[in-house]
Design an enzyme around this catalytic site. Structure first.
Site, PDB file in Angstrom:
ATOM      1  N   ARG A  83      21.672 -35.922 -14.539  1.00 44.45           N
ATOM      2  CA  ARG A  83      21.671 -34.553 -15.054  1.00 44.45           C
ATOM      3  C   ARG A  83      21.959 -33.963 -13.917  1.00 44.45           C
ATOM      4  O   ARG A  83      22.084 -34.256 -12.871  1.00 44.45           O
ATOM      5  CB  ARG A  83      20.288 -34.085 -15.465  1.00 44.45           C
ATOM      6  CG  ARG A  83      19.857 -34.425 -16.975  1.00 44.45           C
ATOM      7  CD  ARG A  83      18.763 -33.542 -17.248  1.00 44.45           C
ATOM      8  NE  ARG A  83      18.464 -34.008 -18.545  1.00 44.45           N
ATOM      9  CZ  ARG A  83      17.201 -34.382 -18.839  1.00 44.45           C
ATOM     10  NH1 ARG A  83      16.322 -34.572 -18.081  1.00 44.45           N
ATOM     11  NH2 ARG A  83      17.021 -34.509 -20.233  1.00 44.45           N
ATOM     12  N   ASP A 132      10.905 -16.046   3.957  1.00 44.52           N
ATOM     13  CA  ASP A 132      12.209 -15.871   3.985  1.00 44.52           C
ATOM     14  C   ASP A 132      13.282 -16.302   5.226  1.00 44.52           C
ATOM     15  O   ASP A 132      14.190 -16.464   5.066  1.00 44.52           O
ATOM     16  CB  ASP A 132      12.742 -14.594   3.590  1.00 44.52           C
ATOM     17  CG  ASP A 132      12.367 -14.159   2.018  1.00 44.52           C
ATOM     18  OD1 ASP A 132      11.930 -15.067   1.529  1.00 44.52           O
ATOM     19  OD2 ASP A 132      12.550 -12.979   1.698  1.00 44.52           O
ATOM     20  N   ASP A 164       9.482  -6.873   7.886  1.00 43.00           N
ATOM     21  CA  ASP A 164      10.026  -5.644   8.534  1.00 43.00           C
ATOM     22  C   ASP A 164       9.519  -4.220   7.942  1.00 43.00           C
ATOM     23  O   ASP A 164       9.377  -3.476   8.798  1.00 43.00           O
ATOM     24  CB  ASP A 164      11.495  -5.673   8.698  1.00 43.00           C
ATOM     25  CG  ASP A 164      11.958  -5.547   7.188  1.00 43.00           C
ATOM     26  OD1 ASP A 164      11.346  -5.990   6.166  1.00 43.00           O
ATOM     27  OD2 ASP A 164      13.166  -5.209   7.136  1.00 43.00           O
ATOM     28  N   GLY A 165       9.107  -4.571   6.879  1.00 44.76           N
ATOM     29  CA  GLY A 165       8.344  -3.213   5.994  1.00 44.76           C
ATOM     30  C   GLY A 165       7.079  -2.745   6.844  1.00 44.76           C
ATOM     31  O   GLY A 165       6.845  -1.645   7.345  1.00 44.76           O
ATOM     32  N   CYS A 182       0.883  -1.312  -0.156  1.00 41.59           N
ATOM     33  CA  CYS A 182       0.341  -0.100   0.276  1.00 41.59           C
ATOM     34  C   CYS A 182       0.888   1.275   0.202  1.00 41.59           C
ATOM     35  O   CYS A 182       1.134   1.663   1.108  1.00 41.59           O
ATOM     36  CB  CYS A 182      -0.883  -0.055   0.975  1.00 41.59           C
ATOM     37  SG  CYS A 182      -1.841   1.477   1.470  1.00 41.59           S
ATOM     38  N   ARG A 235     -18.005 -40.879  13.887  1.00 41.54           N
ATOM     39  CA  ARG A 235     -16.970 -41.964  13.154  1.00 41.54           C
ATOM     40  C   ARG A 235     -15.678 -41.895  13.844  1.00 41.54           C
ATOM     41  O   ARG A 235     -15.243 -41.022  14.546  1.00 41.54           O
ATOM     42  CB  ARG A 235     -16.853 -41.437  11.769  1.00 41.54           C
ATOM     43  CG  ARG A 235     -18.016 -41.237  11.062  1.00 41.54           C
ATOM     44  CD  ARG A 235     -18.465 -42.764  10.356  1.00 41.54           C
ATOM     45  NE  ARG A 235     -19.432 -42.694   9.520  1.00 41.54           N
ATOM     46  CZ  ARG A 235     -20.673 -42.583   9.836  1.00 41.54           C
ATOM     47  NH1 ARG A 235     -21.087 -42.468  11.143  1.00 41.54           N
ATOM     48  NH2 ARG A 235     -21.712 -42.497   8.987  1.00 41.54           N
ATOM     49  N   GLY A 286       1.810 -42.321  19.660  1.00 38.15           N
ATOM     50  CA  GLY A 286       2.502 -41.803  20.853  1.00 38.15           C
ATOM     51  C   GLY A 286       2.973 -42.526  22.022  1.00 38.15           C
ATOM     52  O   GLY A 286       3.549 -41.910  22.872  1.00 38.15           O
TER      53      GLY A 286
HETATM   54  P1  ADP Z   1       7.106  -6.605   4.199  1.00 31.62           P
HETATM   55  O1  ADP Z   1       6.033  -6.206   5.476  1.00 31.62           O
HETATM   56  O2  ADP Z   1       6.852  -8.075   3.691  1.00 31.62           O
HETATM   57  O3  ADP Z   1       8.425  -6.336   4.343  1.00 31.62           O
HETATM   58  P2  ADP Z   1       6.904  -4.491   2.490  1.00 31.62           P
HETATM   59  O4  ADP Z   1       8.125  -3.701   2.623  1.00 31.62           O
HETATM   60  O5  ADP Z   1       6.319  -4.472   0.962  1.00 31.62           O
HETATM   61  O6  ADP Z   1       6.541  -5.565   2.583  1.00 31.62           O
HETATM   62  O7  ADP Z   1       5.680  -3.342   3.194  1.00 31.62           O
HETATM   63  C1  ADP Z   1       4.448  -3.996   3.239  1.00 31.62           C
HETATM   64  C2  ADP Z   1       3.470  -2.399   3.378  1.00 31.62           C
HETATM   65  O8  ADP Z   1       3.883  -1.746   4.593  1.00 31.62           O
HETATM   66  C3  ADP Z   1       3.867  -1.278   2.495  1.00 31.62           C
HETATM   67  O9  ADP Z   1       3.295  -1.531   1.333  1.00 31.62           O
HETATM   68  C4  ADP Z   1       3.558   0.005   3.191  1.00 31.62           C
HETATM   69  O10 ADP Z   1       1.766   0.090   3.179  1.00 31.62           O
HETATM   70  C5  ADP Z   1       3.970  -0.511   4.651  1.00 31.62           C
HETATM   71  N1  ADP Z   1       5.063  -0.005   4.819  1.00 31.62           N
HETATM   72  C6  ADP Z   1       6.345  -0.437   4.441  1.00 31.62           C
HETATM   73  N2  ADP Z   1       7.264   0.421   4.966  1.00 31.62           N
HETATM   74  C7  ADP Z   1       6.725   1.483   5.411  1.00 31.62           C
HETATM   75  C8  ADP Z   1       7.154   2.579   5.802  1.00 31.62           C
HETATM   76  N3  ADP Z   1       8.377   2.861   5.967  1.00 31.62           N
HETATM   77  N4  ADP Z   1       6.418   3.603   6.270  1.00 31.62           N
HETATM   78  C9  ADP Z   1       4.928   3.404   6.182  1.00 31.62           C
HETATM   79  N5  ADP Z   1       4.429   2.147   5.630  1.00 31.62           N
HETATM   80  C10 ADP Z   1       5.297   1.394   5.234  1.00 31.62           C
END
Ligand code: ADP
Length: 742
Positions: A193, A158, A111-112, A81, A648, A567
Site C-alpha cells: 500500500r 516543532d 516564541d509566543g 492565557c 538489588r 561502555g
Molecule cells: P507558544 O509559547 O508555544 O508560542 P502561544 O503563542 O500560544 O504559544 O503563547 C502562549 C501564551 O503566551 C499565550 O497564551 C499568552 O498568554 C502568552 N503570549 C503569547 N504572545 C504574547 C504577547 N505578544 N504578549 C503577551 N503574552 C503573550
C-alpha cells in the site's frame, strides 16, 4: 547563595503547547535553585496561574520534583492565557509575583510565551508603580524588586526556534513519529500500500524532514522548500521507480504546514487523491496529531532539558536589572546562551520569509545541516543514479567491525544507495573482516538494502575479529581479485584497529593502497574524532527505559538499586543515563572507585534513607573497577545498610546492543555515510588513496587521516584522549541529592 539578606525567589512556568522534557527542565530548575539557596515557586498553568495567583503559585521543595523526569507533558500544567496579552492581566500577574517576592522567572515555552515574558519584563517598573499607587503592593516591596529578570527555555515539539539546535520535546516527538512510521511500514509492506503521514510543524519542516530520513520514507513536503509547480508527476515517477527497484510500500510525509510555491496548502488528503488517481495505489492517510506530544520523553530530551534547566538558574542568579535576557539552548550538545529577543525576532523572520515565498532564503535561515539533510534525502530516495553511468564504475565495499551497534544497517543502506547515486558499484562484505578473508563479498543493489533503515543488528554481520599479520596477504588478495577500489568501514574500536593495520601495511601490500574511511559505530561512544558514535543514543534510550521500570519496581520498598551498564572503558552511557534517569550516583571508569568513595556513599545512603528516601539509584559502568564489581557493591551496601534498606542489582547486558536504532542514530548514520561516500568519491576522482576516519566534532562532520589515530587515543583504556561529555559531570553533581555530596 545570594549575598542579600532576602533570599532570592524565582518562579518557573511552562507555557503554550506542552512538550516532553518540560518536566526534566522544571526538575533541574528547582533542584539547581535550591542547591544555590534560592526559593523556587512553580507557577501552575502557565501565565494563567500567574494572573490568577492564589494556590497556583506554590513553593517547591526538592522532593516535589521527584519522580517526574520520566513523565510526558508538564506536571505544573500549561495553558494559553488571553488575559496575559492584556496589560490588565499582566498587572495582576505582577501583583501576584510581588506578593511572593518573585522577581526572576524561568519561562519554558515557544516564541509566543517568550515574547509575552519580554513584554512583561519591559513593563515591570510601570506595573509595580501602578500597583503601589493603587495600594495593592507596598512601596518597600516594589523597591526591593525594581526589575524583573527572565530567562527563556524553548519548549516546542516543532524545533522551530532560532538560538537552539533542538527545542525541548522535538526529539521525543521524532521518536513518536518514527515508532508510527515503522509500524505503518510493516503493514504497508504486507499489502503493498501507499501511506500519507501528516506530522506536526506549522512553520517548520524539521520533524517532517528528519522523519522522512529516519523512517526511510519516499517523499516529503515541508513549508520551507515547497515543490515546483506540477510536482505531482515527478513524485509519482519517483514512487514508481522505487517500486520497480524493490520497495513494497510508498510513504509520503507531509508537514502540517506544507504548501505549494504559491502558498496554497497541500493537504495529506490531496496527496492521497493524487496517489490513488495517478498510481492506482490503495492509499491511506494517517494524521499523527497529538500522539507526537505524548509518551515518555526520550533520553535526549531528559538530559538536554536537564542541562538547560540547570544553566537557566545559573544565568538567572547572575542576572542584574540591566542584563539582557537570554535564551538558554544547545549548540552541538553544549549549553549555549543567546539574546532572547534576537532569537525570537529571527524565528519570526523565518516565518515571514516563508510567507513572502522567499524559499531559498528560508532554507538558508534554517541552517547548513537542514539543507544538507534535504539534499541527502533526495539522493537516497531516487532509485536511479543522478550521474550518467561511468565507463568503469568504481567498486566500493561496505564492511562492519566491532561489537553490534544499532544503526549499522542504516549506515550501510545509506552508503549503498548514495554510492549507487554516484555511479559506483556497491559491494557488501559479509561476516566482518573474517568474511573479507574468506571472500564473502557480494554486490548490493538499491533494492537489496530496502528496509534496513529501521533494522537493529547488522545484516552484513559484525564481529570483533581483527586479521592477524599472517592473514593480511589473504585480505589484500581478496581486495585485489574483487577489484575493490574503496572501503567504507562501519564499526567500533576493532574496526578502527583493522583499518589502521591495513593502512600501515600499504607499502607491503599495494591492494591496501585504496581510499578507506571508518564511520564510528559503537554503543560505547569510545571512538576518536567523533563526539557521538552511531548506536550510543539507542543504547541510552534502552537504558533509560529500563531505569524507568526498575524505579517503578522499587516503589514498594526502601531500596538501593545498582544498575550496571555497558561502555567498556568509557563512562558515556553511565553518566548520560545517570543524568537522564535521575540517578543519585554514577561510577565511571574515568574516575575509578576507591574504598573511601564507597564509605562515603554508604554513609550518605544511610543518612538519606533515614531522612525518608525510598529509592537510591546508582549506575555503575561495567569496567569502573575490576575488583569492586557490581556484585561487590551490592553486598557492601546490603551489609552496611543493615535492615534500613535492601539492595538489588540489575546488569542490563546485551539488551543495550539490541533494539532498532533511535531516530538520532538513524540520522547520524545517514549523515556520516553521506560524507563517507563523498570522501571516497573525491579520493577516487583525484586518484588519491587516503585512509581516514570521520566523525561529528562540534556539529561538523570532520575527517581525520588514519595516521593520526595513535595521537588521539588512550590505547590502554581504548578510549579517546578527549571526551567532551566529561564536563557534564558538574551538572550531575549539582543535581545529586542535597544530602549526598561527592
Ligand atoms: P507558544 O509559547 O508555544 O508560542 P502561544 O503563542 O500560544 O504559544 O503563547 C502562549 C501564551 O503566551 C499565550 O497564551 C499568552 O498568554 C502568552 N503570549 C503569547 N504572545 C504574547 C504577547 N505578544 N504578549 C503577551 N503574552 C503573550
Amino acid at each position: 547563595m545570594s549575598s542579600s539578606l532576602q533570599p532570592i525567589s524565582m518562579g518557573v512556568l511552562t507555557s503554550g503547547g506542552d512538550a516532553q522534557g518540560m518536566n526534566a527542565a522544571v526538575r533541574a530548575v528547582v533542584r539547581s535553585a535550591l542547591r544555590q539557596g534560592a526559593a523556587v515557586y512553580a507557577i501552575y498553568e502557565g501565565y494563567q496561574g500567574m494572573v490568577d495567583g492564589g494556590d497556583r503559585i506554590r513553593l517547591l521543595s526538592w522532593d516535589d520534583v521527584g519522580s517526574i523526569l520520566h513523565r510526558g507533558g508538564t506536571v505544573i500544567g500549561t495553558a494559553r492565557c488571553p488575559a496575559f496579552r492584556e496589560r490588565e492581566g499582566r498587572l495582576r500577574a505582577a501583583r501576584n509575583l510581588l506578593q511572593h517576592g518573585i522577581d526572576r522567572l524561568v519561562v519554558i515555552g515557544g516564541d509566543g510565551s517568550l515574547t509575552g515574558a519580554n513584554i512583561f519584563r519591559q513593563e515591570w517598573p510601570e506595573l509595580a508603580a501602578e500597583l503601589v499607587q493603587r495600594g495593592e503592593v507596598d512601596e518597600a516591596t516594589a523597591q526591593q524588586h525594581p526589575a524583573l529578570m527572565i530567562v527563556g527555555l524553548v519548549g516546542s515539539i516543532d524545533n522551530d526556534m532560532v538560538g537552539t539546535d533542538m527545542t525541548i520535546g522535538a526529539n521525543s516527538a521524532l521518536h513518536r513519529i518514527i515508532e508510527a512510521i515503522d509500524a505503518i511500514t510493516s503493514t504497508a509492506a504486507s499489502h503493498q500500500r501507499a501511506f500519507v503521514v501528516e506530522v506536526m510543524g506549522r512553520r517548520c519542516g524539521y520533524l517532517a524532514l528528519t522523519s522522512v530520513i529516519a523512517g526511510g520514507a519516499d517523499y516529503v513536503l515541508i513549508p520551507e522548500n515547497p515543490p515546483d509547480e506540477g510536482w505531482e508527476d515527478p513524485m509519482c515517477a519517483l514512487l514508481r521507480a522505487g517500486r520497480a527497484a524493490g520497495r513494497r510500500d510508498s510513504i509520503v510525509i507531509v508537514a502540517e504546514g506544507a504548501h505549494d510555491r504559491a502558498g496554497h496548502p497541500i493537504s495529506a488528503d490531496y496527496v492521497r487523491q493524487v496517489l490513488e488517481e495517478r498510481l492506482g495505489e490503495d492509499t491511506r492517510v494517517t494524521i499523527l496529531g497529538h500522539v507526537q506530544r505524548g509518551g515518555a520523553p526520550s533520553a535526549y530530551d531528559r538530559w538536554m532539558s536537564t542541562l538547560v534547566g540547570h544553566a537557566a538558574v545559573e544565568e538567572l542568579l547572575a542576572a542584574t536589572a540591566e542584563s539582557e535576557p537570554q535564551l538558554i539552548g544547545v549548540r552541538y550538545n553544549r549549553v549555549r546562551r543567546a539574546p532572547l529577543m534576537l532569537c525570537v525576532e529571527q524565528t519570526q523572520a523565518v516565518a515571514q520569509t516563508i510567507a513572502a515565498q522567499d524559499y531559498a532564503q528560508a532554507m538558508v535561515l534554517r541552517g547548513g545541516s537542514f539543507t544538507e539533510m534535504s539534499r541527502t534525502f533526495k539522493a537516497l530516495a531516487e532509485a536511479l543514479p543522478s550521474v550518467a553511468p561511468p565507463a568503469r564504475p568504481r567498486r566500493i565495499a561496505v564492511v562492519h567491525g566491532g561489537g553490534l551497534a544499532p544503526g549499522m544497517n542504516t549506515a550501510a543502506r545509506a552508503a549503498v544507495r548514495l554510492g549507487l547515486d554516484r555511479g559506483h558499484t556497491m559491494l557488501g562484505i559479509r561476516g566482518s573482516f573474517e568474511g573479507l578473508i574468506n571472500g564473502r563479498i557480494e554486490e548490493l543493489t538499491w533494492g537489496a538494502v530496502e528496509g534496513w533503515t529501521a533494522l537493529g543488528g547488522a545484516e552484513l554481520g559484525a564481529s570483533r575479529y581483527i586479521p592477524a599479520v599472517e592473514q593480511l596477504y589473504t585480505a589484500a588478495r581478496v581486495l585485489e581479485t574483487h577489484g575493490i577500489d574503496g572501503l567504507i568501514i562501519i564499526g567500533g574500536w576493532t574496526a578502527y584497529q583493522a583499518a589502521y593495520q591495513f593502512h600501515a601495511e600499504r607499502e607491503r601490500y599495494p591492494a591496501f593502497k585504496i581510499p578507506m574511511i571508518c564511520l564510528p559505530a559503537s554503543i560505547d561512544n569510545n571512538l576518536p574524532g567523533s563526539e557521538l558514535s552511531i548506536g550510543a543514543d539507542t543504547a541510552l534510550n534502552v537504558i533509560v527505559e529500563a531505569l524507568d521500570r526498575i524505579k517503578q519496581s522499587a516503589m514498594a520498598a526502601r531500596r538501593c538499586f545498582v544498575v550496571e551498564v555497558m561502555g567498556r572503558h568509557c563512562g558515556y552511557l553511565a553518566l548520560m543515563s545517570g543524568l537522564a534517569g535521575g540517578a543519585e550516583r554514577v561510577y565511571l571508569p574515568e574516575e575509578g572507585i576507591r574504598l573511601q568513595d564507597l564509605q562515603a556513599d554508604v554513609e550518605h545512603m544511610i543518612a538519606s534513607f533515614r531522612a525518608g528516601r525510598r529509592l537510591y539509584l546508582a549506575i555503575r559502568n561495567e569496567y569502573a573497577n575490576s575488583h569492586y564489581t557490581t556484585d561487590f557493591l551490592c553486598r557492601l551496601f546490603e551489609e552496611e545498610g543493615d535492615a534500613l534498606f535492601d539492595v538489588r542489582q540489575a546488569v542490563l547486558g546485551h539488551i543495550q546492543q539490541g533494539g532498532n536504532p533511535s531516530p538520532f542514530d538513524r540520522i547520524l548514520a545517514t549523515r556520516l555515510a553521506a560524507h563517507g561516500i563523498d570522501f571516497l568519491t573525491g579520493e577516487l576522482e583525484r586518484g588519491s588513496a587516503t585512509g581516514a576516519f570521520i566523525g561529528l566534532v562540534e556539529g561538523k562532520i570532520t575527517t581525520f587521516p588514519l595516521k593520526q589515530l595513535p595521537d588521539m587515543i588512550d590505547p590502554a583504556h581504548r578510549r579517546p584522549l578527549e571526551q567532551w561529555w566529561l564536563e557534564l559531570r558538574s551538572v550531575f553533581r549539582a543535581l545529586a541529592p542535597l544530602d549526598v555530596e561527592h
